[in-house]
Each structure stands twice: as structure tokens, then as C-alpha cells.
Design a protein around this motif. Structure first.
Motif, PDB file in Angstrom:
ATOM      1  N   HIS A 195       0.582  -0.692  -0.268  1.00 24.75           N
ATOM      2  CA  HIS A 195      -0.196  -0.101   0.164  1.00 24.75           C
ATOM      3  C   HIS A 195       0.824   1.463  -0.176  1.00 24.75           C
ATOM      4  O   HIS A 195       1.556   1.735   0.837  1.00 24.75           O
ATOM      5  CB  HIS A 195      -0.932   0.419   1.166  1.00 24.75           C
ATOM      6  N   VAL A 196       1.354   1.295  -0.836  1.00 27.41           N
ATOM      7  CA  VAL A 196       2.565   2.781  -1.169  1.00 27.41           C
ATOM      8  C   VAL A 196       2.378   3.985  -1.912  1.00 27.41           C
ATOM      9  O   VAL A 196       1.292   4.138  -2.879  1.00 27.41           O
ATOM     10  CB  VAL A 196       3.631   2.545  -1.867  1.00 27.41           C
ATOM     11  N   ILE A 197       2.332   5.103  -1.162  1.00 25.88           N
ATOM     12  CA  ILE A 197       1.798   6.205  -1.858  1.00 25.88           C
ATOM     13  C   ILE A 197       2.896   6.764  -2.152  1.00 25.88           C
ATOM     14  O   ILE A 197       4.083   7.238  -1.782  1.00 25.88           O
ATOM     15  CB  ILE A 197       1.138   7.470  -0.630  1.00 25.88           C
ATOM     16  N   CYS A 198       3.047   7.353  -3.917  1.00 24.15           N
ATOM     17  CA  CYS A 198       4.026   7.450  -4.240  1.00 24.15           C
ATOM     18  C   CYS A 198       3.402   9.053  -5.121  1.00 24.15           C
ATOM     19  O   CYS A 198       2.983   9.449  -5.854  1.00 24.15           O
ATOM     20  CB  CYS A 198       4.518   6.648  -4.972  1.00 24.15           C
ATOM     21  N   ASN A 199       4.904   9.831  -5.764  1.00 25.44           N
ATOM     22  CA  ASN A 199       4.729  10.627  -6.193  1.00 25.44           C
ATOM     23  C   ASN A 199       5.917  10.715  -7.961  1.00 25.44           C
ATOM     24  O   ASN A 199       6.957  10.496  -7.684  1.00 25.44           O
ATOM     25  CB  ASN A 199       5.605  12.364  -5.657  1.00 25.44           C
TER      26      ASN A 199
END
Length: 476
Positions: free
Chosen positions: A97-101
Motif C-alpha cells: 500500500h504505497v503512496i508515491c509521487n
């Protein structure tokens, strides 16, 4: 770049149509569309990390903590079309569950590729607030803003599989000849581990190649070394020194020996960056830069507190000055003269080497703080990572410590000693009831323990000291 085929023809057709409907008064008539693009940056946000601890009853328990992963740099290999973090995330990090930019060059549109149940590509716009499963590498695409082509990237989020601060032990082949030694001392020298052992009134030297140490052999030395040579062996500048025949002798390989200078009247303690240290036999520490002239050192504390047995010297870098080091000596006083001692004798000194530096005295670490180093048979101390570690056999004199019950750790240059869960001896470790053993640290940060009672040889290392540091600069 790859040419676009269905289904993204419709997507980009709608993008262009929307731009054309904005009208002349919007200023978009001068909008320029580019046919080239690339992923220009990739970074992570805050992730979850599972942490493990022990309850007051000694039971394992876990909890989830936030991990700010924005500081983990990602390398973008534009030739191989790969994106990855060379410095892996800590063990226990949730990468499902990765939040990335992600940003694209020239305003390119970023797409995440999914596989459907039939293995066909399913495309979705990248949204920075949506979590992505990175338990396996993912494919990202960035489309040129004129809709003509795209670049595809394999994106990997690497996570360590082992705890960085856990000690990992490996057992090397047993060497039975160690069982006949009455005293042992180990040093690491030029890619080899040397073991000096008292045997039949003389000192024998054994050698094995690092990092495996599976080729132990007794060296055919060209000089017979006294029995006391094993107790005085030290390393300085890629050369091993010891005392024999009333002289300071040296060798680059443990086999070819030559007289190197004058022996101090007492014993050798060890070597720092500039000087060797010893004792003069009358309660003084002495030092020499050339091994010929020995001068008395300033001391704060009684000379009767100097150790004479099981002596080790370690050097620790000084945190705020790269041209200085802390030097620590630890060992035991003689059991016959001091039968009631329950703690080891520890001394330290700050050595500064820059021009005009102040000379410092040796300080006896004798404060009764409840955390002194126990008096252990065969005591060995060494610098490891950014701490001092010490271990030994059963307590002697007034010490009731159990043999090899723990590794003692000091974070303050020998003033206090504690148990630390990161440092421990291998499971099932035994010295066969013998007090004879040796320990040393090599250039690859392995801690070696050689057991005289069993001939066992162990090497251990903190996991993180074996990891590649990776790149420190990252570009598009």
C-alpha cells in the motif's frame, strides 16, 4: 519511445479535443505539444512499518509505525527504463500500500499498468493519492503530451529482508589443533586471520584466509617466539608486532620476523593511529612512535589499577574531530595479587593529532556506577561499528558472571557497560568448558570468535554492515 496503439488513441484524442474547445481568448492557441517524454522524478510518501518488541513478560509483540520514506532516493535508469531505490527500505515496511509521487518530462501523462485475469494489460491514470501494490515490480508508462508515443519503466521498491541491527553468525570449519593451546590471541592482518597460541613453552602462529577461514595452517616461522609473544601480539599499520627475546619484533605475514625496536619493560597494550602503547613494569603507561624510544604517559589514577592479564586496546573515532581518537584499554589485574577483584580495569584517553593540539592524560574508568565491565577469564574487548564490545569466559575473583552469557557493550568509551539485544553470541555457542578462546574484528566488520576447547570458529556481523551503501547522488 513506443508508438501508441489502442486503447490510448481515444484517450489522447479526447485530450486534444478538449484543448481545441477552449477558444482563442484562453491563450491556448499557442500551446506546444511535445512528442518526447520520460519519467523525470519518483519519490515515496509516508508508509506503514511493522515493528517488533518484547513485552515486560518477555513475549514478542508488534505494532505499526509511520515511516517517512521521502528521504529514500530513487535512481532512474533512462537507458534500461528502470526505477529503483538502491538503499532498501527497512525490514517490515508495507509495500503493498504505497503512496508515491511521479512526474513526467514535458508534462507527460503517467499511467500505471495492471494485468487482468487473462494477463492482458489494463491501463489506469496515475493518481498520487491512490496506493499501489509494489510487492512485485510494476510497469509505469509516461505518454507524450501530443499522444504520439510513450516510454515504459519497470519500477521496483526494494525492502530489506533482514533486521539491520541483528547479528548473523556463521560457523567456519572446526580446527582441532586449537584444542592444544593454553592461551590464544587473534588478529586480522592483510586478508588473513592469525591466531597466536601458547604451546609447549613457545608461541605458535596459525593462519587462515578471510572471509571463510577454511584453510587453517600452522606457519613455519623463521624465529622462535617466546610463550609470552601470544599475549602481546598487536597490529599497527598492516604489520603485527609482539615481544620476544627481550625485543620488539614484527612481521608482515606472521611467518617472517625481524627485530623492530626496543621492548617496553612491561608489556604491549596495543596501537593507535600514531603510537604504540605499553607498560613499563612499574605502574606507568608508555608510548612510542617508532618502537625504539618509549616515553611515560600522563595518568590520572593509580598505576596499581593497570591491567596485566587479558589486555585489549581499542580505538574509537572522535565524533566531532576527524583528527582525533579515543583510545581504550581493558583487562584484568593478576589473580594472585588481586584475588577479590570483581570488575575489569578500564582506562581511556583522547588523542589529538592536529598541530598545536593539547596533550591529554589517561583516565581510569573506576567510578562505581553499577555498570562496570565484569572480570571475565580470557576477557577480549574490541571496537565494533560505533561501540565497544567485550566478551569472556566465567567470572574470576569476585565476579560471579556466567561464561559467555552475553556480549557487553559500551557506548561511552568504556565508562559503562550494558547488555544490548543487537549483540549476542551464536545459539548453541560453547567453548567446551575451556577458558581458552580468542576474538578479533576484521576489515569487513566480521567479529571472529575462535574456541580453544572445541576448535570451533565463528564469524558474526551486524546485517547492515554487510549491505551495499549504494549511490549517494541521483539524476534524471
Amino acid at each position: 519511445m513506443k508508438r501508441i496503439v489502442r486503447p490510448f488513441v481515444i484517450l489522447f484524442s479526447s485530450m486534444l479535443l478538449m484543448a481545441s474547445c477552449l477558444g482563442d481568448d484562453t491563450g491556448y492557441d499557442d500551446l506546444v505539444y511535445y512528442s518526447d517524454t520520460a519519467i523525470a522524478s519518483f519519490s515515496l510518501g509516508t508508509l506503514n512499518r511493522t515493528m517488533w518488541t518484547k513485552s515486560s513478560e518477555g513475549e514478542d509483540s508488534s505494532y505499526v509505525a509511520d515511516l517517512d520514506a521521502s528521504g529514500y532516493k530513487f535512481y532512474i535508469d533512462q537507458l534500461k527504463r528502470e526505477i529503483y531505490n538502491p538503499d532498501s527500505l527497512p525490514v517490515g515496511t508495507d509495500v503493498a500500500h504505497v503512496i508515491c509521487n511521479v512526474s513526467g518530462k514535458n508534462g507527460g501523462t503517467v499511467i500505471v499498468v495492471h494485468k487482468d485475469v487473462e494477463g492482458e494489460d489494463s491501463l489506469a491514470y496515475f493518481v498520487s493519492t491512490d496506493s499501489i501494490d509494489f510487492t512485485e515490480p510494476r510497469e509505469f508508462r509516461v505518454y507524450a503530451n501530443d499522444g504520439s508515443a510513450y516510454r515504459s519503466y519497470k519500477v521496483s521498491v526494494n525492502v530489506h529482508k533482514e533486521n539491520p541491527d541483528s547479528f548473523n553468525w556463521h560457523k567456519a570449519p572446526v580446527f582441532k589443533e586449537f584444542e592444544s593451546l593454553s592461551y590464544m590471541r587473534a588478529v586480522a592482518l592483510d586478508g588473513r586471520l592469525l591466531v597466536f597460541g601458547e604451546q609447549g613453552g613457545a608461541t605458535s602462529v596459525y593462519s587462515a584466509s578471510l572471509p571463510e577461514c577454511n584453510d587453517w595452517a600452522k606457519l613455519d616461522a623463521d624465529m622462535q617466539l617466546d610463550a609470552g609473544a601470544a599475549r602481546n601480539a598487536i597490529v599497527r599499520g598492516g604489520v603485527v608486532y609482539t615481544l620476544s627475546g627481550g625485543n620488539l619484533v614484527s612481521s608482515a605475514d606472521g611467518a617472517s620476523w625481524a627485530v623492530a625496536g626496543t621492548a617496553p619493560a612491561g608489556r604491549l597494550l596495543g596501537a593507535g593511529r600514531v603510537r604504540m602503547y605499553g607498560t613499563d613494569g612499574s605502574g606507568r603507561i608508555v608510548s612510542s612512535a617508532d618502537g625504539v624510544a618509549w616515553a611515560a604517559e600522563s595518568m590520572v589514577g593509580g598505576g596499581d589499577m593497570l591491567p596485566s592479564d587479558d589486555v585489549s586496546l581499542a580505538c574509537m573515532p572522535f565524533d566531532t574531530d576527524g583528527d582525533a581518537e579515543n583510545i581504550i584499554v581493558a583487562g584484568n589485574r593478576g589473580i594472585a595479587a588481586y584475588p577479590e577483584d570483581s570488575v575489569a580495569m578500564v582506562w581511556n584517553k583522547l588523542e589529538e593529532y592536529s598541530a598545536g593540539s593539547q596533550a591529554h592524560s589517561w583516565m581510569f574508568c573506576g567510578e562505581d556506577n553499577g555498570c562496570r565491565l565484569p572480570r571475565l577469564s580470557g576477557l577480549v574487548m574490541a571496537a565494533y561499528d560505533d561501540v565497544l564490545v567485550a566478551l569472556g569466559g566465567r567470572g574470576i575473583g569476585g565476579s560471579t558472571a556466567e561464561a559467555f552469557s552475553q556480549v557487553y557493550v559500551s557506548w561511552d568509551n568504556g565508562l559503562t557497560w550494558h547488555a544490548d539485544g543487537s549483540y549476542y553470541l551464536p545459539e548453541g555457542f560453547t567453548n567446551g568448558g575451556s577458558g581458552t578462546f580468542a576474538a578479533a574484528v576484521d576489515a569487513d566488520d566480521y567479529l571472529w570468535v575462535v574456541c580453544g576447547g572445541t576448535g570451533d570458529v565463528w564469524r558474526g556481523r551486524l546485517n547492515r554492515l554487510g549491505w551495499d551503501e549504494g549511490r549517494t547522488s541521483f539524476t534524471e
